[in-house]
Design a protein around this motif. Structure first.
Motif, mmCIF file in Angstrom:
data_model
loop_
_atom_site.group_PDB
_atom_site.id
_atom_site.type_symbol
_atom_site.label_atom_id
_atom_site.label_comp_id
_atom_site.label_asym_id
_atom_site.label_seq_id
_atom_site.Cartn_x
_atom_site.Cartn_y
_atom_site.Cartn_z
ATOM 1 N N PRO A 193 -106.404 52.174 21.497
ATOM 2 C CA PRO A 193 -105.723 51.551 22.873
ATOM 3 C C PRO A 193 -104.464 52.412 23.189
ATOM 4 C CG PRO A 193 -105.106 49.996 20.934
ATOM 5 C CD PRO A 193 -105.957 51.275 20.301
ATOM 6 N N ARG A 194 -104.468 52.544 24.498
ATOM 7 C CA ARG A 194 -103.152 53.254 24.919
ATOM 8 C C ARG A 194 -102.642 52.354 26.112
ATOM 9 N NH1 ARG A 194 -103.631 59.077 26.817
ATOM 10 N NH2 ARG A 194 -104.380 59.202 24.482
ATOM 11 N N MET A 195 -101.406 52.130 26.085
ATOM 12 C CA MET A 195 -100.828 51.389 27.477
ATOM 13 C C MET A 195 -100.793 52.468 28.729
ATOM 14 S SD MET A 195 -99.888 48.601 26.299
ATOM 15 C CE MET A 195 -98.763 48.002 27.523
ATOM 16 N N VAL A 196 -101.134 51.992 29.854
ATOM 17 C CA VAL A 196 -101.171 52.594 31.049
ATOM 18 C C VAL A 196 -100.505 51.642 32.315
ATOM 19 C CG1 VAL A 196 -103.519 53.876 30.631
ATOM 20 C CG2 VAL A 196 -103.294 51.588 31.679
ATOM 21 N N THR A 197 -100.036 52.456 33.254
ATOM 22 C CA THR A 197 -99.341 51.745 34.486
ATOM 23 C C THR A 197 -100.394 51.995 35.400
ATOM 24 O OG1 THR A 197 -97.088 52.637 33.789
ATOM 25 C CG2 THR A 197 -97.437 51.968 35.903
ATOM 26 N N THR A 198 -101.111 50.844 36.115
ATOM 27 C CA THR A 198 -101.935 50.816 37.100
ATOM 28 C C THR A 198 -101.315 50.681 38.496
ATOM 29 O OG1 THR A 198 -102.071 48.436 37.035
ATOM 30 C CG2 THR A 198 -103.594 49.601 35.742
ATOM 31 N N GLY A 199 -102.036 51.315 39.406
ATOM 32 C CA GLY A 199 -101.485 51.049 40.915
ATOM 33 C C GLY A 199 -102.466 50.431 41.889
ATOM 34 N N LEU A 200 -103.086 50.974 42.755
ATOM 35 C CA LEU A 200 -104.043 50.304 43.651
ATOM 36 C C LEU A 200 -105.304 49.865 42.916
ATOM 37 C CD1 LEU A 200 -103.716 52.700 46.820
ATOM 38 C CD2 LEU A 200 -102.410 50.430 46.484
ATOM 39 N N VAL A 227 -109.794 50.960 39.454
ATOM 40 C CA VAL A 227 -108.106 50.588 39.553
ATOM 41 C C VAL A 227 -107.535 52.273 39.384
ATOM 42 C CG1 VAL A 227 -108.268 50.466 36.947
ATOM 43 C CG2 VAL A 227 -106.346 49.587 38.349
ATOM 44 N N GLU A 228 -106.417 52.238 39.829
ATOM 45 C CA GLU A 228 -105.686 53.757 39.983
ATOM 46 C C GLU A 228 -104.940 53.743 38.752
ATOM 47 O OE1 GLU A 228 -102.651 56.197 42.842
ATOM 48 O OE2 GLU A 228 -102.566 53.947 43.074
ATOM 49 N N ILE A 229 -104.840 54.791 38.037
ATOM 50 C CA ILE A 229 -104.014 54.901 36.943
ATOM 51 C C ILE A 229 -102.826 56.018 37.243
ATOM 52 C CG2 ILE A 229 -103.594 55.759 34.476
ATOM 53 C CD1 ILE A 229 -105.784 53.044 34.878
ATOM 54 N N LEU A 230 -101.614 55.242 37.045
ATOM 55 C CA LEU A 230 -100.451 56.210 37.548
ATOM 56 C C LEU A 230 -99.650 56.774 36.379
ATOM 57 C CD1 LEU A 230 -98.704 53.245 39.807
ATOM 58 C CD2 LEU A 230 -100.012 55.270 40.696
ATOM 59 N N ALA A 231 -99.832 56.093 35.205
ATOM 60 C CA ALA A 231 -99.345 56.768 34.024
ATOM 61 C C ALA A 231 -99.859 56.352 32.906
ATOM 62 C CB ALA A 231 -97.652 56.487 33.939
ATOM 63 N N GLY A 232 -99.899 57.322 31.811
ATOM 64 C CA GLY A 232 -100.401 56.867 30.479
ATOM 65 C C GLY A 232 -101.701 57.607 30.142
ATOM 66 N N HIS A 235 -96.012 47.665 21.205
ATOM 67 C CA HIS A 235 -96.016 48.694 22.444
ATOM 68 C C HIS A 235 -95.351 47.933 23.584
ATOM 69 C CE1 HIS A 235 -98.899 51.544 20.802
ATOM 70 N NE2 HIS A 235 -99.326 50.319 20.013
ATOM 71 N N HIS A 236 -94.405 48.993 24.134
ATOM 72 C CA HIS A 236 -93.585 48.112 25.356
ATOM 73 C C HIS A 236 -94.011 48.888 26.476
ATOM 74 C CE1 HIS A 236 -91.759 45.451 22.954
ATOM 75 N NE2 HIS A 236 -91.285 46.347 21.946
ATOM 76 N N HIS A 237 -94.383 48.302 27.681
ATOM 77 C CA HIS A 237 -94.620 49.079 28.777
ATOM 78 C C HIS A 237 -93.597 49.528 29.666
ATOM 79 C CE1 HIS A 237 -97.307 49.567 32.521
ATOM 80 N NE2 HIS A 237 -97.973 50.094 31.465
ATOM 81 N N GLY A 295 -103.370 42.845 29.469
ATOM 82 C CA GLY A 295 -103.004 41.674 28.451
ATOM 83 C C GLY A 295 -101.286 41.409 28.893
ATOM 84 N N ALA A 296 -100.830 40.443 28.107
ATOM 85 C CA ALA A 296 -99.435 39.976 28.136
ATOM 86 C C ALA A 296 -98.388 40.976 27.964
ATOM 87 C CB ALA A 296 -99.403 38.850 27.092
ATOM 88 N N LYS A 297 -98.823 42.052 27.181
ATOM 89 C CA LYS A 297 -97.851 43.078 26.932
ATOM 90 C C LYS A 297 -97.994 44.393 27.884
ATOM 91 C CE LYS A 297 -96.411 41.613 22.951
ATOM 92 N NZ LYS A 297 -95.020 41.166 22.663
ATOM 93 N N GLY A 298 -98.974 44.196 28.840
ATOM 94 C CA GLY A 298 -99.168 44.934 29.767
ATOM 95 C C GLY A 298 -100.697 45.429 29.862
ATOM 96 N N ASP A 299 -101.024 46.683 30.591
ATOM 97 C CA ASP A 299 -102.498 47.311 30.548
ATOM 98 C C ASP A 299 -102.810 48.203 29.783
ATOM 99 O OD1 ASP A 299 -102.571 45.346 32.723
ATOM 100 O OD2 ASP A 299 -102.223 46.868 34.403
ATOM 101 N N HIS A 300 -103.753 48.306 29.307
ATOM 102 C CA HIS A 300 -104.348 49.354 28.494
ATOM 103 C C HIS A 300 -105.816 49.733 28.573
ATOM 104 C CE1 HIS A 300 -105.339 46.115 25.717
ATOM 105 N NE2 HIS A 300 -106.399 46.894 25.051
#
Length: 147
Positions: A96-103, A109-114, A145-147, A79-84
């Motif tokens: 819903p929870r914000m996540v940081t994605t990687g590869l 999709v790899e989840i780096l954080a969240g 929510h802010h990423h 989404g516009a606010k980030g990935d969740h």
């Protein structure tokens, strides 16, 4: 960097429902027209002789040296606010929870954080939950929510 002996996953055009695993047997890095090219040869199983020379394919490098949380691509809402993602909470509801994605590849999709390894996440139907929440609440579920 890929090396001889690394695993790969080959998705052959026309046979997308049956990706084939293989191993890299040859690598040849080259520099052509200002681009770095890595030509590789791999061995894959073809017991029914259905894969013929010249078929187009997508090759995905499999990084077996790294441990990571990986989800199906459809589990992550971009989404516009980030990935969740949608996570099962203690009260039995999905939130819903914000996540940081990687590869990312076409499947995972790899989840780096969240997220942590033991959490339950919606892997199919995430867009349905997102759409239902938007219709009921009339806005972005990640607003504020802010990423």
């Amino acid at each position: 960097m890929a090396k001889i002996g690394d695993g790969i996953r080959v998705v052959i055009i026309g046979f997308e429902n049956g990706p084939v695993d293989g191993r890299i047997t040859f690598l040849s890095p080259e520099y052509r027209n200002g681009n770095q090219i890595l030509t590789l040869r791999a061995v894959i199983d073809n017991p029914r002789h259905q894969f013929l020379p010249g078929l187009q394919a997508n090759v995905l490098l499999v990084n077996t040296r790294k441990k990571a949380i990986a989800l199906p691509v459809d589990a992550v809402i971009r989404g516009a606010k980030g990935d969740h993602v949608w996570v099962l909470s203690k009260d039995g509801a999905f939130k819903p929870r914000m996540v940081t994605t990687g590869l990312t590849n076409p499947y995972k999709v790899e989840i780096l954080a969240g997220l942590t390894e033991k959490e339950n996440v919606v892997v199919t139907g995430a867009y349905l939950l997102y759409g239902e929440l938007v219709l009921k609440k009339g806005g972005d579920p990640m607003a504020g929510h802010h990423h």
